[in-house]
Design a protein around this motif. Structure first.
Motif, PDB file in Angstrom:
ATOM      1  N   ASN A  32       0.830  -1.204   0.000  1.00  0.00           N
ATOM      2  CA  ASN A  32       0.000   0.000   0.000  1.00  0.00           C
ATOM      3  C   ASN A  32       0.868   1.259   0.000  1.00  0.00           C
ATOM      4  OD1 ASN A  32       0.776   0.617   2.706  1.00  0.00           O
ATOM      5  ND2 ASN A  32      -0.712  -0.862   3.437  1.00  0.00           N
ATOM      6  N   GLU A  33       0.216   2.394  -0.140  1.00  0.00           N
ATOM      7  CA  GLU A  33       0.975   3.654  -0.221  1.00  0.00           C
ATOM      8  C   GLU A  33       1.736   3.957   1.055  1.00  0.00           C
ATOM      9  OE1 GLU A  33       0.094   7.269  -2.205  1.00  0.00           O
ATOM     10  OE2 GLU A  33      -1.579   6.336  -3.259  1.00  0.00           O
ATOM     11  N   GLU A  34       1.280   3.465   2.167  1.00  0.00           N
ATOM     12  CA  GLU A  34       2.000   3.694   3.427  1.00  0.00           C
ATOM     13  C   GLU A  34       3.407   3.104   3.352  1.00  0.00           C
ATOM     14  OE1 GLU A  34       3.089   5.199   6.892  1.00  0.00           O
ATOM     15  OE2 GLU A  34       1.213   5.658   5.861  1.00  0.00           O
ATOM     16  N   GLU A  35       3.556   1.983   2.669  1.00  0.00           N
ATOM     17  CA  GLU A  35       4.884   1.377   2.507  1.00  0.00           C
ATOM     18  C   GLU A  35       5.792   2.291   1.679  1.00  0.00           C
ATOM     19  OE1 GLU A  35       5.083  -2.845   1.594  1.00  0.00           O
ATOM     20  OE2 GLU A  35       3.011  -3.012   2.310  1.00  0.00           O
ATOM     21  N   TYR A  36       5.252   2.905   0.635  1.00  0.00           N
ATOM     22  CA  TYR A  36       6.038   3.835  -0.178  1.00  0.00           C
ATOM     23  C   TYR A  36       6.446   5.051   0.655  1.00  0.00           C
ATOM     24  CZ  TYR A  36       4.588   1.319  -4.405  1.00  0.00           C
ATOM     25  OH  TYR A  36       4.384   0.373  -5.372  1.00  0.00           O
ATOM     26  N   ARG A  37       5.518   5.555   1.458  1.00  0.00           N
ATOM     27  CA  ARG A  37       5.793   6.718   2.300  1.00  0.00           C
ATOM     28  C   ARG A  37       6.893   6.387   3.313  1.00  0.00           C
ATOM     29  NH1 ARG A  37       1.010   9.047   2.496  1.00  0.00           N
ATOM     30  NH2 ARG A  37       0.090   7.218   3.458  1.00  0.00           N
ATOM     31  N   THR A  38       6.812   5.204   3.924  1.00  0.00           N
ATOM     32  CA  THR A  38       7.815   4.759   4.889  1.00  0.00           C
ATOM     33  C   THR A  38       9.171   4.583   4.212  1.00  0.00           C
ATOM     34  OG1 THR A  38       6.118   3.686   6.221  1.00  0.00           O
ATOM     35  CG2 THR A  38       8.384   2.933   6.543  1.00  0.00           C
ATOM     36  N   GLU A  39       9.171   3.984   3.040  1.00  0.00           N
ATOM     37  CA  GLU A  39      10.415   3.787   2.284  1.00  0.00           C
ATOM     38  C   GLU A  39      11.049   5.132   1.942  1.00  0.00           C
ATOM     39  OE1 GLU A  39      10.579   2.682  -2.163  1.00  0.00           O
ATOM     40  OE2 GLU A  39      10.741   0.786  -1.087  1.00  0.00           O
ATOM     41  N   ALA A  40      10.247   6.089   1.514  1.00  0.00           N
ATOM     42  CA  ALA A  40      10.764   7.418   1.165  1.00  0.00           C
ATOM     43  C   ALA A  40      11.363   8.112   2.389  1.00  0.00           C
ATOM     44  CB  ALA A  40       9.654   8.266   0.549  1.00  0.00           C
ATOM     45  N   GLU A  41      10.732   7.959   3.533  1.00  0.00           N
ATOM     46  CA  GLU A  41      11.267   8.559   4.760  1.00  0.00           C
ATOM     47  C   GLU A  41      12.607   7.925   5.128  1.00  0.00           C
ATOM     48  OE1 GLU A  41      11.791  10.899   8.132  1.00  0.00           O
ATOM     49  OE2 GLU A  41      10.617  11.183   6.315  1.00  0.00           O
ATOM     50  N   HIS A  42      12.723   6.631   4.968  1.00  0.00           N
ATOM     51  CA  HIS A  42      13.984   5.930   5.240  1.00  0.00           C
ATOM     52  C   HIS A  42      15.088   6.435   4.290  1.00  0.00           C
ATOM     53  CE1 HIS A  42      16.570   2.711   6.621  1.00  0.00           C
ATOM     54  NE2 HIS A  42      16.759   2.337   5.365  1.00  0.00           N
ATOM     55  N   ILE A  43      14.747   6.592   3.030  1.00  0.00           N
ATOM     56  CA  ILE A  43      15.713   7.095   2.049  1.00  0.00           C
ATOM     57  C   ILE A  43      16.126   8.520   2.398  1.00  0.00           C
ATOM     58  CG2 ILE A  43      15.979   7.800  -0.374  1.00  0.00           C
ATOM     59  CD1 ILE A  43      14.182   5.305  -1.019  1.00  0.00           C
ATOM     60  N   ARG A  44      15.158   9.350   2.793  1.00  0.00           N
ATOM     61  CA  ARG A  44      15.466  10.731   3.179  1.00  0.00           C
ATOM     62  C   ARG A  44      16.465  10.766   4.325  1.00  0.00           C
ATOM     63  NH1 ARG A  44      14.776  14.141   6.922  1.00  0.00           N
ATOM     64  NH2 ARG A  44      13.405  12.828   8.149  1.00  0.00           N
ATOM     65  N   LEU A  80       9.721  13.411  -3.696  1.00  0.00           N
ATOM     66  CA  LEU A  80       9.687  14.774  -4.247  1.00  0.00           C
ATOM     67  C   LEU A  80       9.543  15.843  -3.177  1.00  0.00           C
ATOM     68  CD1 LEU A  80       7.479  14.330  -7.428  1.00  0.00           C
ATOM     69  CD2 LEU A  80       9.824  15.179  -7.350  1.00  0.00           C
ATOM     70  N   ARG A  81       9.116  15.461  -2.014  1.00  0.00           N
ATOM     71  CA  ARG A  81       8.983  16.435  -0.927  1.00  0.00           C
ATOM     72  C   ARG A  81      10.336  17.011  -0.524  1.00  0.00           C
ATOM     73  NH1 ARG A  81       4.691  12.949   2.739  1.00  0.00           N
ATOM     74  NH2 ARG A  81       2.966  13.158   1.275  1.00  0.00           N
ATOM     75  N   ASP A  82      11.395  16.210  -0.728  1.00  0.00           N
ATOM     76  CA  ASP A  82      12.732  16.621  -0.288  1.00  0.00           C
ATOM     77  C   ASP A  82      13.798  16.592  -1.375  1.00  0.00           C
ATOM     78  OD1 ASP A  82      12.265  16.877   2.686  1.00  0.00           O
ATOM     79  OD2 ASP A  82      11.603  14.812   2.376  1.00  0.00           O
ATOM     80  N   PHE A  83      13.485  16.015  -2.539  1.00  0.00           N
ATOM     81  CA  PHE A  83      14.509  15.798  -3.555  1.00  0.00           C
ATOM     82  C   PHE A  83      13.997  16.109  -4.955  1.00  0.00           C
ATOM     83  CE2 PHE A  83      15.203  12.733  -0.138  1.00  0.00           C
ATOM     84  CZ  PHE A  83      16.509  13.024   0.209  1.00  0.00           C
ATOM     85  N   CYS A  84      14.944  16.355  -5.842  1.00  0.00           N
ATOM     86  CA  CYS A  84      14.693  16.373  -7.278  1.00  0.00           C
ATOM     87  C   CYS A  84      14.884  14.922  -7.725  1.00  0.00           C
ATOM     88  CB  CYS A  84      15.703  17.295  -7.957  1.00  0.00           C
ATOM     89  SG  CYS A  84      15.558  17.328  -9.741  1.00  0.00           S
ATOM     90  N   VAL A  85      13.836  14.304  -8.277  1.00  0.00           N
ATOM     91  CA  VAL A  85      13.858  12.869  -8.555  1.00  0.00           C
ATOM     92  C   VAL A  85      13.796  12.589 -10.048  1.00  0.00           C
ATOM     93  CG1 VAL A  85      12.663  10.668  -8.171  1.00  0.00           C
ATOM     94  CG2 VAL A  85      12.679  12.406  -6.362  1.00  0.00           C
ATOM     95  N   THR A  86      14.670  11.689 -10.488  1.00  0.00           N
ATOM     96  CA  THR A  86      14.607  11.132 -11.837  1.00  0.00           C
ATOM     97  C   THR A  86      14.367   9.639 -11.681  1.00  0.00           C
ATOM     98  OG1 THR A  86      16.126  12.779 -12.741  1.00  0.00           O
ATOM     99  CG2 THR A  86      15.852  10.742 -13.998  1.00  0.00           C
ATOM    100  N   GLY A  87      13.306   9.156 -12.302  1.00  0.00           N
ATOM    101  CA  GLY A  87      12.991   7.730 -12.259  1.00  0.00           C
ATOM    102  C   GLY A  87      13.328   7.070 -13.579  1.00  0.00           C
ATOM    103  N   VAL A  88      13.811   5.844 -13.508  1.00  0.00           N
ATOM    104  CA  VAL A  88      14.157   5.073 -14.701  1.00  0.00           C
ATOM    105  C   VAL A  88      13.463   3.730 -14.608  1.00  0.00           C
ATOM    106  CG1 VAL A  88      16.032   4.018 -16.019  1.00  0.00           C
ATOM    107  CG2 VAL A  88      16.419   6.173 -14.818  1.00  0.00           C
ATOM    108  N   ASP A  89      12.804   3.328 -15.692  1.00  0.00           N
ATOM    109  CA  ASP A  89      12.162   2.016 -15.728  1.00  0.00           C
ATOM    110  C   ASP A  89      12.150   1.518 -17.174  1.00  0.00           C
ATOM    111  OD1 ASP A  89      10.278   0.513 -13.473  1.00  0.00           O
ATOM    112  OD2 ASP A  89       9.850  -0.104 -15.527  1.00  0.00           O
ATOM    113  N   LEU A  90      12.121   0.220 -17.342  1.00  0.00           N
ATOM    114  CA  LEU A  90      12.112  -0.389 -18.670  1.00  0.00           C
ATOM    115  C   LEU A  90      10.711  -0.382 -19.282  1.00  0.00           C
ATOM    116  CD1 LEU A  90      13.850  -1.826 -20.757  1.00  0.00           C
ATOM    117  CD2 LEU A  90      13.431  -3.965 -19.551  1.00  0.00           C
ATOM    118  N   SER A  91       9.693  -0.381 -18.446  1.00  0.00           N
ATOM    119  CA  SER A  91       8.313  -0.504 -18.906  1.00  0.00           C
ATOM    120  C   SER A  91       7.689   0.865 -19.180  1.00  0.00           C
ATOM    121  CB  SER A  91       7.483  -1.237 -17.854  1.00  0.00           C
ATOM    122  OG  SER A  91       6.109  -1.093 -18.111  1.00  0.00           O
ATOM    123  N   GLU A  92       7.258   1.068 -20.404  1.00  0.00           N
ATOM    124  CA  GLU A  92       6.610   2.334 -20.751  1.00  0.00           C
ATOM    125  C   GLU A  92       5.275   2.487 -20.022  1.00  0.00           C
ATOM    126  OE1 GLU A  92       6.742   5.942 -21.840  1.00  0.00           O
ATOM    127  OE2 GLU A  92       8.338   4.645 -22.585  1.00  0.00           O
TER     128      GLU A  92
END
Length: 92
Positions: A18-30, A57-69
């Protein structure tokens, strides 16, 4: 068996969590970026649907890369302030 991430794009977020996992992951990365003085720019390799980028994006300029369009199409909608590029993480 290889996963076709263009086909999986519709279900990807449900498979990941869920989105809470993404939010937690982003906080850990920050916190890690702050601890190690990583600066304000991040590359999200294999960014999927961009939900981690949405919170980063709340704290960083982000560039994402993925193989899938299709993943990138969803990422651009989920995190419109980030830059997204199509690329293979093994050759990027």
């Amino acid at each position: 068996m290889a996963v076709d991430f263009d086909k999986a794009a519709y279900y990807y977020d449900a498979m990941y969590g869920n989105e809470e996992e993404y939010r937690t992951e982003a906080e850990h990365i920050r916190k890690l970026a702050q601890k190690y003085g990583a600066g304000k720019r991040l590359i999200d390799i294999a960014c999927g649907t961009g939900l981690a980028a949405k919170y980063l994006l709340r704290d960083f300029c982000v560039t994402g890369v993925d193989l899938s369009e299709r993943m990138l199409d969803k990422a651009r909608k989920n995190a419109p302030g980030a830059r997204f590029l199509r690329g293979d993480m093994f050759s990027f």
